[in-house]
Design an enzyme around this catalytic site. Structure first.
Site, PDB file in Angstrom:
ATOM      1  N   ARG A  73     -64.210 -14.431 101.050  1.00  0.00           N
ATOM      2  CA  ARG A  73     -63.881 -15.774 100.561  1.00  0.00           C
ATOM      3  C   ARG A  73     -64.664 -16.116  99.286  1.00  0.00           C
ATOM      4  NH1 ARG A  73     -61.324 -20.158 102.595  1.00  0.00           N
ATOM      5  NH2 ARG A  73     -62.144 -22.245 102.180  1.00  0.00           N
ATOM      6  N   HIS A  77     -62.917 -17.324  95.850  1.00  0.00           N
ATOM      7  CA  HIS A  77     -63.224 -18.611  95.225  1.00  0.00           C
ATOM      8  C   HIS A  77     -63.898 -18.432  93.868  1.00  0.00           C
ATOM      9  CE1 HIS A  77     -62.614 -21.813  98.497  1.00  0.00           C
ATOM     10  NE2 HIS A  77     -61.973 -20.723  98.879  1.00  0.00           N
ATOM     11  N   GLY A  83     -62.435 -16.994  86.393  1.00  0.00           N
ATOM     12  CA  GLY A  83     -62.396 -15.544  86.520  1.00  0.00           C
ATOM     13  C   GLY A  83     -63.543 -15.019  87.372  1.00  0.00           C
ATOM     14  N   ASN A 105     -65.024 -25.949  98.051  1.00  0.00           N
ATOM     15  CA  ASN A 105     -66.196 -25.128  98.376  1.00  0.00           C
ATOM     16  C   ASN A 105     -67.193 -25.803  99.305  1.00  0.00           C
ATOM     17  OD1 ASN A 105     -65.168 -23.198  96.637  1.00  0.00           O
ATOM     18  ND2 ASN A 105     -66.397 -23.860  94.893  1.00  0.00           N
ATOM     19  N   HIS A 205     -56.935 -13.749 106.372  1.00  0.00           N
ATOM     20  CA  HIS A 205     -57.166 -14.700 107.461  1.00  0.00           C
ATOM     21  C   HIS A 205     -57.019 -14.044 108.828  1.00  0.00           C
ATOM     22  CE1 HIS A 205     -56.608 -18.726 105.072  1.00  0.00           C
ATOM     23  NE2 HIS A 205     -57.623 -17.986 104.658  1.00  0.00           N
ATOM     24  N   THR A 206     -56.917 -12.746 108.837  1.00  0.00           N
ATOM     25  CA  THR A 206     -56.978 -12.014 110.110  1.00  0.00           C
ATOM     26  C   THR A 206     -58.412 -12.006 110.631  1.00  0.00           C
ATOM     27  OG1 THR A 206     -56.415  -9.945 111.220  1.00  0.00           O
ATOM     28  CG2 THR A 206     -57.355  -9.750 109.030  1.00  0.00           C
ATOM     29  N   ASP A 260     -56.822  -6.477 110.719  1.00  0.00           N
ATOM     30  CA  ASP A 260     -55.565  -5.817 111.054  1.00  0.00           C
ATOM     31  C   ASP A 260     -54.409  -6.705 110.614  1.00  0.00           C
ATOM     32  OD1 ASP A 260     -55.551  -7.893 112.900  1.00  0.00           O
ATOM     33  OD2 ASP A 260     -56.063  -6.622 114.609  1.00  0.00           O
TER      34      ASP A 260
END
Length: 332
Positions: A73, A77, A83, A105, A205-206, A260
């Protein structure tokens, strides 16, 4: 005739000179290019960088499985604001406000102490060589592979920014969890990432968790949600705003600490935790991709790797731009 020939020759020379000068000016004004990033950038200057980062990431994930998602993450972000330049890591000072308190954030991104630890270990083997921006990119890759996901070669050679932008971080470039499908597509396209890239990157988001305040509206008000899934999430996320706001729930109800393709299977069952998750499988243009990734983990892995490499290429500082920070939290 001789004078005419001389004039013509002089004119041709002048034209060539002007064109050459224009080319040089154009080249000088081309922004930092991802083409300058290479997988072997540190081959001679810091050959142990990858092993050093991986060891530190393994240690951090062993202490807390959630940290892998947090490191991924951070990279995301970072890259979406200015960049991939480690601007997200800069602390506020008396004369400077960084990106950490920006709406996307604040109380959301974490793992700064782990980045500090990685940087310290890298500095001990190669002082002043490896950027914090590269550390974020390498740590994100390691987090994926350590938790069971695909591996890939990370392109490096980024340099660190000397500043950050609270305004840019607050401008909507990082799509919120309430995003519509169009907003998700547009925000990623603005960073040079396709719809396929967006859907594949969402698969991160797994792993990881979200706070109650980010999914409260979904589990109480939305209809495209599995009823038993919603009730279970309601047990730890009261309806009243301000009550249990920071209570956590796993983004992937099936295998929350393993990388996964279960995330996509959950979406088909209407068990996406965030609105911006379930909107990817809600009768829209991305439904077919969700179905593909749910059935073909290899395809998901391949597309995820491609998208991560592309994201890591977003506007890096290279050459003499930026700096190599000694401390990731502040400019030199």
């Amino acid at each position: 005739m001789a004078a005419s020939s001389s004039s013509s020759s002089s004119s041709s020379y002048s034209s060539v000179f002007v064109i050459a000068t224009l080319l040089i000016v154009l080249l000088m004004n081309v922004g930092p290019s991802s083409a300058q990033l290479t997988e072997d950038y540190y081959k001679k200057t810091c050959p142990k960088v990858f092993d050093t980062v991986e060891s530190a990431v393994k240690s951090a994930i062993k202490k807390e499985k959630r940290m892998g998602a947090s490191l991924i993450r951070l990279h995301f972000h970072d890259c979406f604001v200015q960049g991939c330049d480690a601007s997200v890591l800069l602390d506020d000072t008396s004369s400077f406000t960084g990106e950490k308190t920006a709406a996307p954030n604040n109380n959301s991104i974490r793992g700064f102490n782990v980045v500090d630890d990685i940087k310290s270990k890298v500095e001990s083997v190669c002082p002043g060589v490896v950027s914090c921006a590269d550390i974020l990119a390498i740590a994100a890759r390691d987090s994926v592979s350590i938790l069971g996901g695909p591996e890939w070669d990370v392109k490096v050679g980024r340099r660190d920014s000397k500043t950050a932008s609270l305004a840019a971080a607050n401008s909507g470039v990082i799509p919120p969890p309430t995003s519509t499908l169009n907003n998700l597509v547009n925000r990623f396209q603005a960073r040079g990432l396709s719809t396929k890239d967006m859907v594949a990157l969402s698969g991160a988001h797994t792993i990881g968790q979200a706070r109650c305040s980010l999914f409260r509206t979904r589990i109480y008000n939305e209809t495209n949600i599995d009823a038993s899934f919603a009730r279970k999430r309601q047990d730890n996320c009261p309806r009243t705003t301000g009550s249990g706001d920071n209570n956590l729930a796993s983004l992937d109800v099936k295998s929350p600490t393993f990388f996964d393709n279960a995330y996509y299977k959950n979406l088909i069952k209407k068990k996406g935790l965030l609105h911006s998750d379930q909107i990817l499988y809600n009768g829209g243009s991305t439904d077919s991709l969700i179905e593909t990734y749910s059935k073909k983990p290899e395809t998901f892995n391949d597309d995820f790797v491609t998208a991560m490499i592309k994201m890591g290429d977003i506007s890096p500082l290279t050459g003499s731009n930026g700096e190599i920070r000694k401390n990731c939290r502040r400019a030199n």
